[in-house]
Design a protein around this motif. Structure first.
Motif, PDB file in Angstrom:
ATOM      1  N   GLY A  67       0.881  -1.160   0.003  1.00 30.45           N
ATOM      2  CA  GLY A  67       0.056  -0.026  -0.072  1.00 30.45           C
ATOM      3  C   GLY A  67       0.868   1.300   0.066  1.00 30.45           C
ATOM      4  O   GLY A  67       2.018   1.177  -0.263  1.00 30.45           O
ATOM      5  N   THR A  68       0.137   2.344  -0.068  1.00 25.27           N
ATOM      6  CA  THR A  68       0.823   3.573   0.051  1.00 25.27           C
ATOM      7  C   THR A  68       0.935   4.398   1.447  1.00 25.27           C
ATOM      8  O   THR A  68      -0.006   4.697   1.920  1.00 25.27           O
ATOM      9  N   PRO A  69       1.969   4.619   1.946  1.00 23.96           N
ATOM     10  CA  PRO A  69       2.048   4.875   3.186  1.00 23.96           C
ATOM     11  C   PRO A  69       1.770   6.508   3.368  1.00 23.96           C
ATOM     12  O   PRO A  69       1.665   7.369   2.444  1.00 23.96           O
ATOM     13  N   VAL A  70       0.968   6.850   4.435  1.00 20.55           N
ATOM     14  CA  VAL A  70       0.437   8.314   4.753  1.00 20.55           C
ATOM     15  C   VAL A  70       0.818   8.640   5.947  1.00 20.55           C
ATOM     16  O   VAL A  70       0.818   7.693   7.051  1.00 20.55           O
ATOM     17  N   PRO A  71       0.813   9.908   6.294  1.00 22.68           N
ATOM     18  CA  PRO A  71       1.297  10.382   7.532  1.00 22.68           C
ATOM     19  C   PRO A  71       0.188  10.011   8.645  1.00 22.68           C
ATOM     20  O   PRO A  71      -1.072  10.275   8.271  1.00 22.68           O
ATOM     21  N   LEU A  72       0.409   9.508   9.634  1.00 31.00           N
ATOM     22  CA  LEU A  72      -0.708   9.255  10.619  1.00 31.00           C
ATOM     23  C   LEU A  72      -0.619  10.286  11.804  1.00 31.00           C
ATOM     24  O   LEU A  72       0.447  10.965  12.197  1.00 31.00           O
ATOM     25  N   PRO A  73      -1.692  10.402  12.290  1.00 30.85           N
ATOM     26  CA  PRO A  73      -1.657  11.311  13.776  1.00 30.85           C
ATOM     27  C   PRO A  73      -0.875  10.930  14.640  1.00 30.85           C
ATOM     28  O   PRO A  73      -0.663   9.679  14.928  1.00 30.85           O
ATOM     29  N   PRO A  74       0.019  11.659  15.369  1.00 26.93           N
ATOM     30  CA  PRO A  74       1.071  11.287  16.300  1.00 26.93           C
ATOM     31  C   PRO A  74       0.585  10.257  17.215  1.00 26.93           C
ATOM     32  O   PRO A  74       1.154   9.204  17.578  1.00 26.93           O
ATOM     33  N   PRO A  75      -0.597  10.284  17.977  1.00 29.21           N
ATOM     34  CA  PRO A  75      -0.986   9.143  18.838  1.00 29.21           C
ATOM     35  C   PRO A  75      -1.046   7.714  18.267  1.00 29.21           C
ATOM     36  O   PRO A  75      -0.686   6.877  18.757  1.00 29.21           O
ATOM     37  N   VAL A  76      -1.572   7.653  17.073  1.00 28.50           N
ATOM     38  CA  VAL A  76      -1.809   6.493  16.214  1.00 28.50           C
ATOM     39  C   VAL A  76      -0.482   6.198  15.898  1.00 28.50           C
ATOM     40  O   VAL A  76      -0.277   4.887  15.902  1.00 28.50           O
ATOM     41  N   ASP A  77       0.362   6.822  15.521  1.00 37.03           N
ATOM     42  CA  ASP A  77       1.821   6.553  14.938  1.00 37.03           C
ATOM     43  C   ASP A  77       2.613   5.839  15.963  1.00 37.03           C
ATOM     44  O   ASP A  77       3.136   4.727  16.038  1.00 37.03           O
ATOM     45  N   LEU A  78       2.437   6.493  17.178  1.00 37.57           N
ATOM     46  CA  LEU A  78       3.189   5.930  18.418  1.00 37.57           C
ATOM     47  C   LEU A  78       2.578   4.594  18.888  1.00 37.57           C
ATOM     48  O   LEU A  78       3.064   3.675  19.326  1.00 37.57           O
ATOM     49  N   ALA A  79       1.203   4.665  18.898  1.00 41.65           N
ATOM     50  CA  ALA A  79       0.660   3.203  19.167  1.00 41.65           C
ATOM     51  C   ALA A  79       0.987   1.963  18.299  1.00 41.65           C
ATOM     52  O   ALA A  79       1.419   0.970  18.913  1.00 41.65           O
TER      53      ALA A  79
END
Length: 446
Positions: A299-311
């Motif tokens: 898939g194509t990576p997209v920026p995540l909200p920081p809390p979701v990224d950390l989780a």
């Protein structure tokens, strides 16, 4: 209701003491007035004694006016009905009935107060109408004034009752709001403690497990008695890996515990270095512990909200920690699938798997809580072909966001990167960090 009387020391009197004071004051006024009237009107001694008995009964009943308002009103009314036709002194005993009638309305017995006022007015009116011409004690104007007086007493008592009820409701609402605020504060504090505990568990559990494995592997190789040059190279390699791992652990630990700093200290920017952008480094550190970590991205990576990224980062980190400590595996495959609405993680190993029927540990429960906190889900079970499998799904946008990867103001969790921080896509080919790289890339979270 009676006025809030105060004691000589400045404190407010108790309700019973206030009732006693009011009854005593009314008795004093009626007694003085009656004594003054006695100088201008004479009557038999028997009537005088009966009059004073009725005065004592009527005024003394006021002590119980708030306990039994209707009964006290009836007693004072009957005392007046007997007293005024009997006594020639005509003391102001009517004050006792007026106060009792007001108290009845103020205590919420409005119907009884209206009935007593109506009975009083009718009794006085009928009594005067039956008098012979020229012998009436109260004329028509006085009857109208009496009616207005009784209505005013009932109305003022009713208004006082309404005011007290309103003030009580306001007080209860204030207390309820205060209790709710305290409950929310306790809940927020509890959630924050749980968040910090989960972060500390993930950081220390992963890093200490890697350090233990790296040190154990080095000691095992040194125990075979290699040549001095080979032994020195082995020890240097192990120490560099331990140094890099411990530095990363300290950095993340300082950022996680930054919320516990005092108010005058600068707030850290949170563990901004933790996220899917660093999964390559995470995999490299796991390889230094002897695991063969393979990564796949679809898939194509997209920026995540920081809390979701950390989780997402913590889920992979905890999974690798469990593999290192418990699985006895050689190979771990990390799959990162970028969908249109969610990112899916899959961490599978070729180890021994978990014993059947054994309850899940705190690490897996913590991963599941992280996923559920953002509207996702996580499953952990033995794989179909052996080993252990952790699968998680995290929505690309958490509740309260306006678009993918952009949180509304105030939605970022404490202890995460600042909103709007860009995270590069996962790069599985990142090489293992060296000691110099670690020194150059380390940033003080403060």
């Amino acid at each position: 209701m009676p006025l809030p009387l105060r004691s000589p020391g400045g404190g407010r009197l108790s309700p019973r003491a206030a009732d006693a004071v009011v009854a005593g004051v009314v008795l004093l006024v009626v007694a003085v007035w009656t004594l003054v009237s006695a100088r201008y009107a004479s009557e038999p001694a028997v009537r005088t004694v009966l009059g004073w008995v009725l005065i004592l009964i009527g005024c003394g009943a006021l002590y119980f006016r708030r306990l039994h308002p209707v009964a006290v009103s009836v007693v004072t009314l009957l005392a007046c009905v007997v007293y005024y036709p009997l006594s020639a002194q005509d003391g102001p005993l009517m004050i006792a009935f007026a106060l009792a009638l007001y108290t009845t309305a103020a205590e919420g017995r409005f119907a009884a107060a209206v009935a007593l006022a109506a009975v009083t007015l009718l009794a006085v009116g009928l009594g005067e109408i039956r008098q012979r011409p020229g012998h009436r004690q109260i004329d028509d104007t006085s009857l109208v004034m009496l009616a207005g007086w009784l209505i005013s007493l009932v109305a003022v008592g009713r208004a006082q009752r309404t005011r007290i009820a309103y003030l009580h409701e306001v007080e209860q609402r204030a207390l309820a709001a205060e209790r709710e605020q305290e409950a929310r504060a306790r809940q927020s504090a509890t959630e924050e403690r749980l968040r910090i505990a989960r972060e500390v568990h993930d950081v220390l559990g992963h890093s200490i497990s890697l350090i233990n494995v790296q040190s154990g592997a080095a000691l095992h190789r040194l125990g075979k008695g290699p040549a001095p040059e080979a032994g020195l190279a082995t020890a240097t390699e192990a120490l560099e890996a331990v140094k890099a791992t411990s530095k990363d652990a300290l950095r993340e630990l300082r950022a996680t515990l930054g919320v516990l700093r005092s108010a005058d200290e600068p707030t850290p920017t949170a563990p901004s270095a933790s996220g899917l952008a660093l999964l390559g480094d995470l995999a490299a550190r796991a390889r230094s512990a002897g695991l063969d970590v393979r990564t796949d991205v679809t898939g194509t990576p997209v920026p995540l909200p920081p809390p979701v990224d950390l989780a997402a980062y913590r889920i992979v980190q905890e999974s690798l920690t469990n593999v290192t400590r418990h699985a006895g595996a050689r190979t771990v495959r990390i799959t990162l699938d970028w969908g249109t609405d969610a990112v899916r993680l899959r961490i599978a190993d070729d180890g021994e798997g978990a014993p059947e029927g054994r309850p899940l540990g705190s690490g897996i429960r913590g991963m599941a809580e992280r996923a559920r906190a953002f509207g996702g889900e996580l499953t952990a079970r033995n794989g179909d072909d052996g080993g252990f499998l952790v699968a998680a799904r995290l929505p690309l946008s958490r509740p309260g966001t306006t678009e993918t990867g952009t949180s509304e103001p105030g939605t970022a969790d404490p202890g995460t990167a600042a909103p709007g921080t860009a995270h590069s896509p996962f790069k599985p080919t990142t090489p293992a960090p060296t000691a110099s790289d670690s020194d150059a890339s380390e940033r003080d979270p403060r």
